[in-house]
Scaffold this active site. Sequence first.
Site, PDB file in Angstrom:
ATOM      1  CG  ASN A   1      -1.726   1.211   1.414  1.00  0.00           C
ATOM      2  OD1 ASN A   1      -1.801   2.051   0.502  1.00  0.00           O
ATOM      3  ND2 ASN A   1      -2.364   1.347   2.567  1.00  0.00           N
TER       4      ASN A   1
ATOM      5  CE  LYS B   1      -0.240   3.300   4.674  1.00  0.00           C
ATOM      6  NZ  LYS B   1      -0.238   3.432   6.123  1.00  0.00           N
TER       7      LYS B   1
ATOM      8  CG  HIS C   1      -5.907   1.972   5.085  1.00  0.00           C
ATOM      9  ND1 HIS C   1      -5.525   2.908   6.013  1.00  0.00           N
ATOM     10  CD2 HIS C   1      -4.867   1.105   4.962  1.00  0.00           C
ATOM     11  CE1 HIS C   1      -4.294   2.627   6.423  1.00  0.00           C
ATOM     12  NE2 HIS C   1      -3.874   1.541   5.804  1.00  0.00           N
TER      13      HIS C   1
ATOM     14  CD  GLU D   1      -3.035   5.531   6.659  1.00  0.00           C
ATOM     15  OE1 GLU D   1      -2.990   5.539   5.410  1.00  0.00           O
ATOM     16  OE2 GLU D   1      -2.129   5.068   7.379  1.00  0.00           O
TER      17      GLU D   1
ATOM     18  CD  GLU E   1      -3.591  -2.376   7.258  1.00  0.00           C
ATOM     19  OE1 GLU E   1      -2.447  -2.564   6.845  1.00  0.00           O
ATOM     20  OE2 GLU E   1      -4.271  -1.388   6.938  1.00  0.00           O
TER      21      GLU E   1
ATOM     22  N   GLY F   1       2.372   2.385  10.753  1.00  0.00           N
ATOM     23  CA  GLY F   1       3.371   3.443  10.619  1.00  0.00           C
ATOM     24  C   GLY F   1       4.067   3.806  11.922  1.00  0.00           C
TER      25      GLY F   1
ATOM     26  CB  SER G   1       4.921  -1.679  12.122  1.00  0.00           C
ATOM     27  OG  SER G   1       4.569  -0.324  12.357  1.00  0.00           O
TER      28      SER G   1
HETATM   29  P1  PGA Z   1       2.699   0.382   7.630  1.00  0.00           P
HETATM   30  O1  PGA Z   1       1.252   0.580   6.987  1.00  0.00           O
HETATM   31  O2  PGA Z   1       3.250  -0.897   7.083  1.00  0.00           O
HETATM   32  O3  PGA Z   1       3.484   1.580   7.194  1.00  0.00           O
HETATM   33  O4  PGA Z   1       2.508   0.328   9.111  1.00  0.00           O
HETATM   34  C1  PGA Z   1       0.391  -0.503   6.768  1.00  0.00           C
HETATM   35  C2  PGA Z   1      -0.902  -0.020   6.171  1.00  0.00           C
HETATM   36  O5  PGA Z   1      -1.391   1.041   6.584  1.00  0.00           O
HETATM   37  O6  PGA Z   1      -1.466  -0.674   5.283  1.00  0.00           O
END
Ligand code: PGA
Length: 253
Positions: free
Chosen positions: A12, A14, A101, A103, A171, A177, A215
Amino acid sequence: MTESLRPLIAGNWKMNGSRATTRDLLTALRASLRDSGPAPCDIVVCPPAPHLALAAMETEAVSGIQLGGQDCHTATSGAHTGDVSAAMLVDLGCAYVIVGHSERRADHGEDSATVKAKGQAAIAAGLTAIVCVGETLGERDAGRAVDVVGAQVEASLPGGANAGNTVIAYEPVWAIGTGRTPTGAEIGEIHACVRARLLGRLEDGDRVPILYGGSVKPENAAAILSVPDVNGALVGGASLDAGDFWSICQSCP
Ligand code: PGA
């Protein structure tokens, strides 16, 4: 029960990158596939929408890399400024789309009913929906993670979902992140709960892939991917580094 599922690693990206970095990342990934492939997993990359056309050109005729969008609208077309329909993603060459997601849930106020509708739009257009769920730190600390994620699965699962058109991505919001990850036991507990919900709802619920995201790095990938009912990973930050992403792919059992 799900041992035989082929792992799926989805990147992803983003809201990151440019045409140049898109080209560089996919060139590097193609080289890895050529030099040390085939990968022990299915690979999906989800670039930002403006870079999907270029990504499609860069992955054309490359077996082993599929494309996904990061979101789609619930409607097939119409007056929805700035949005992208599932059919447009199909037209660009996508096979997958991420919906729900955290976000998007946070930035755009998307609730599980909206996520469910987006997943249904995706499936109707012929995409596989990667439906994201996950608890906040407050919910985990309050001992509610299993209940929250279970309820999200129930409310977000698209009508018509089956193992051929739906993937669940667990997640934990607090792991995205941040460099923090749940323990293997904590991941296993949630994945078992998601599996139970899927078995209760779908005839082929045993075959719906359940990804872990938050992460995931080369250093922790093998351990996470060996947890029962973890059928792959949704990778954010580490998917922006071709070497790290390939190393995660190589960590699949
Ligand atoms: P990350 O994000 O691996 O940077 O923690 C995962 C995601 O949001 O899909």
